[in-house]
Design an enzyme around this catalytic site. Structure first.
Site, short mmCIF file in Angstrom:
data_model
loop_
_atom_site.label_atom_id
_atom_site.label_comp_id
_atom_site.label_asym_id
_atom_site.label_seq_id
_atom_site.Cartn_x
_atom_site.Cartn_y
_atom_site.Cartn_z
N ASP A 1 0.86 -1.37 -0.11
CA ASP A 1 0.05 -0.01 -0.12
C ASP A 1 0.97 1.40 -0.25
OD1 ASP A 1 -1.89 1.66 0.59
OD2 ASP A 1 -2.79 1.00 2.22
N ASP B 1 -10.95 3.80 -1.02
CA ASP B 1 -11.32 2.83 -0.04
C ASP B 1 -12.79 2.71 -0.18
OD1 ASP B 1 -8.75 2.89 0.72
OD2 ASP B 1 -9.12 2.85 2.75
#
Ligand code: GAL
Length: 683
Positions: A414, A494
């Site tokens: 990430d 997200d």
């Protein structure tokens, strides 16, 4: 004056007053050109937290943006969505938008979007705390339905207290509008119970590299006890007859065709498995569980073990669900107040040291493997992860070696604080960089570099590690993710468990669709069904039909399917949603194509995915606020010509046999719901 007279006089005054008020209203109605948003029913709005507020912020304070106060408006919380039925009677919507000052000290971000009849008409861009209110002015001629939506701005919806202030409509003389939320709320079960006879489920093709430990579980539904066998198993592999676990090692590259068999007291079932031994893995989208959407920073080895146990106990394992993935917070944290996260970041030799909740990573991996499952973890190419734990920067090789040594099968990598590295900023503020990271990542070589580096180290390990890139879709990652060794890449920010989040993600997927193929998947983020909540557990706010649509589309998209819920709180509805083998087969189809939207009819979006056997999976997805009830005959638009049988995959039954030139299909698609059909040519 007697009491009676007082009462009477008050009554007379009141009546006179009423007459005046009614009179004024009458005049007002005739000349009404302005309708304020706060005059409408706001309770139909859906939002990420709290209840919709009139003329107040979400925490019941005066609406305040960047030091300026406002008397009127709608206080909400991302992800937020309010639909207003305008029926073509409004000409203009104006407002100012921004993040409410009441969240001082926090780091909210949000984007305000106005949709007219499902088309994006205006967007604020991502706004942060302290940004002056941004004016919004949108012409509305002809618009039937208006949606005021607020997204989470890409960093989760924490503290996204969002205000639409001074919001009003100019109208053609009407003085109010209806707001509307017709989405059904009662859960209903569609997937039929599997038969007692054995039926093999899951992937039909499996990729492995020569020399890597081989682990493939033959999964099946049907009564237990069940025994498994495999004919044509190449040298180096063996199958456990009780569990169906195939293990060993293949030394030679090549394609191996194996016939699997599952047998119980009721009968037996055979199916082919194609093993591709070469340099490609993840030949079907990874399926499993990830800790983030339920536990966030509260994950622990114990919770991970329990999730793995539940994967088995719930029977999900019998449908091909495989990976148990630990997200952020298995590492030590830089500044958390929680002592269980505050240990040594790395040892003297530079090896990463897991936090005190994860004392034995190898033991944990062995435990999960022992159940027939696989295990994954998480890191960042930057010095810090998004949650402020230690990342892999400058230790990539060592970290890849640690993961392999512990026996891990999957890495989510990430971007997070990598923006710091490329911007030459000090490494000490994991949050500050999240905004910079977007800019930093738009230059393609810079964006590729850290992922390429880790990709190379992962490939050097003596085991197969699925490599999942997470950088939210920057610099068209789908165009190069495969070239740096990525097996999947996030295409979006997200997800949250709201309709507006799912919808905005879905509407953004077509651009990357052509790049999906076996071993390389677009990842529109994890599933938001069941009990989710990022540390604040609650039932998914998606309505039942929205959840059917979510699972259907993620299957059509060939997306990685990672359950994000608390596995110990699986309810019947969620379990049913996740155990439909015909729907899962669409996701796991060996051809590895990604559906795109081939036709829209009003709010109905029709997605088509080509399948390996020549048939087509078609999702009739209703993004609107009315039931779609039509007779459909545009089969050529779906690429379908001839005599076809049509199967309803959720209900697992044949529903029609159609000659596409002359035939029609009646469709009744619930609001925010889906019909997922498979069209197969009748020979
Ligand atoms: C985000 C990522 C999430 C989760 C989180 C952990 O950047 O998109 O899926 O991994 O970081 O901190």
């Amino acid at each position: 004056m007697s009491l009676k007279n007082v009462t009477r006089n008050i009554r007379l005054d009141a009546i006179a007053g009423l007459i005046i008020i009614c009179g004024l209203m009458g005049i007002d109605q005739l000349s009404a050109q302005t309708v304020w948003l706060d005059q409408l029913e706001l309770s139909t709005a859906t939002q990420g937290y709290g209840i919709p507020m009139k003329n107040k912020s979400i925490d019941n304070n005066t609406l305040t943006i960047a030091g300026k106060t406002f008397e009127r408006g709608f206080g909400s919380h991302s992800e937020s969505s309010l639909t207003v039925l305008l029926e073509g009677k409004a000409t203009l919507f104006t407002a100012q938008v921004g993040i409410d000052d009441e969240v001082k000290g926090q780091r909210p971000a949000a984007e305000f979007i106005v949709y007219g009849d499902n088309k994006k008409l205006w967007s604020s861009g991502v706004m942060r705390l302290g940004d002056a209110a941004r004016p919004c002015s949108v012409k509305l001629e002809g618009v039937q339905k208006l949606e005021l939506a607020v997204t989470d701005g890409g960093n989760g919806n924490y503290y996204d207290h969002v205000d639409w202030v001074d919001a009003r409509f100019e109208t053609n003389g009407v003085n109010t509008f209806k707001t509307y939320s017709p989405v059904a709320t009662v859960p209903y079960i569609l997937t039929p119970a599997p038969p007692a006879e054995p039926k093999i489920t899951g992937a039909k093709v499996f990729g492995v590299r020569p020399g890597s430990p081989f682990q493939f579980l033959v999964t099946a539904t049907g009564d237990r006890p069940m025994s498994f066998s495999a004919s044509g198993l190449p040298k180096g592999l063996k199958i456990n007859i009780q569990t169906g676990l195939i293990t060993g090692k293949l030394s030679k590259a090549g394609t191996y065709l194996i016939i699997l068999e599952a047998k119980n007291a009721k009968g037996k079932f055979q199916r082919k498995l194609r093993v591709e031994c070469g340099d490609r893995i993840a030949l079907t989208p990874p399926m499993g569980w990830n800790s983030w959407n339920c536990f966030a920073n509260e994950v622990s080895a114990d919770k991970v073990k329990r999730a793995a146990d539940e994967m088995v106990k719930s029977g999900l394992i019998n449908h091909g669900w495989t990976y148990i993935n630990i997200d952020d917070f298995w590492e030590n944290n830089r500044d958390s107040k929680d002592q269980s996260l505050r240990g040594k970041l790395r040892d003297e030799a530079g090896n990463i040291v897991p936090n005190s909740r994860f004392v034995d990573m190898k033991g944990l991996a062995d435990y999960v493997h022992g159940l027939g499952l696989k295990i994954g973890l998480y890191s960042s190419p930057g010095p810090w992860t998004c949650g402020g734990c230690v990342g892999s920067y400058d230790h990539e090789k060592q970290d890849a070696e640690s993961y392999a040594k512990w026996g891990f099968d999957y890495l989510k990598y990430d971007w997070c604080s990598y923006g710091n590295v490329i911007n030459g900023l000090p490494n000490n503020d994991p949050y500050k960089v999240s905004s910079l990271s977007y800019n930093g990542g738009s230059e393609i070589n810079t964006a590729m570099k850290p992922f390429k580096l880790m990709g190379e180290y992962l490939r050097q390990q003596p085991r197969d590690i699925v490599y999942s890139l997470c950088q939210y879709g920057m610099s068209d990652v789908w165009k190069w993710g495969g070239s740096v060794g990525g097996n999947s890449w996030r295409t979006t920010n997200d997800i949250t468990d709201t309709w507006s989040s799912v919808k905005s993600i879905v509407l953004d997927q077509d651009k990357s669709a052509a790049y999906a193929k076996p071993g390389n998947w677009n990842d529109p983020d994890m599933l938001v069904v069941g009990t989710v909540g990022w540390g604040n557990p609650h039932k998914s706010k998606l309505k039942p039909d929205e959840q059917y649509l979510h699972i259907s589309l993620w299957s059509l998209f060939s997306a990685p399917l990672l359950i994000g819920c608390d596995m110990e709180k699986l309810d019947d509805f969620t379990l049913n949603l996740l155990t439909n083998d015909e729907v899962i087969d669409v996701n796991q189809d060996p051809l590895g194509k990604q559906a795109t939207c081939v036709q829209t009819i009003g709010d109905l979006r029709i997605y088509v995915k080509e399948l390996e056997d020549g048939s087509r999976a078609v999702g009739f997805c209703n993004f609107g606020f009315e039931i779609v009830d039509i007779s459909y005959k545009d089969f050529d638009k779906l690429g379908i010509n001839g005599q076809f049988k049509v199967r309803d995959l959720w209900r697992q039954k044949e529903i029609a046999n159609i000659e596409t030139k002359t035939g029609q299909l009646s469709l009744k698609v619930p609001v925010h719901g889906v019909l997922l059909y498979k069209f197969t040519l009748v020979k």
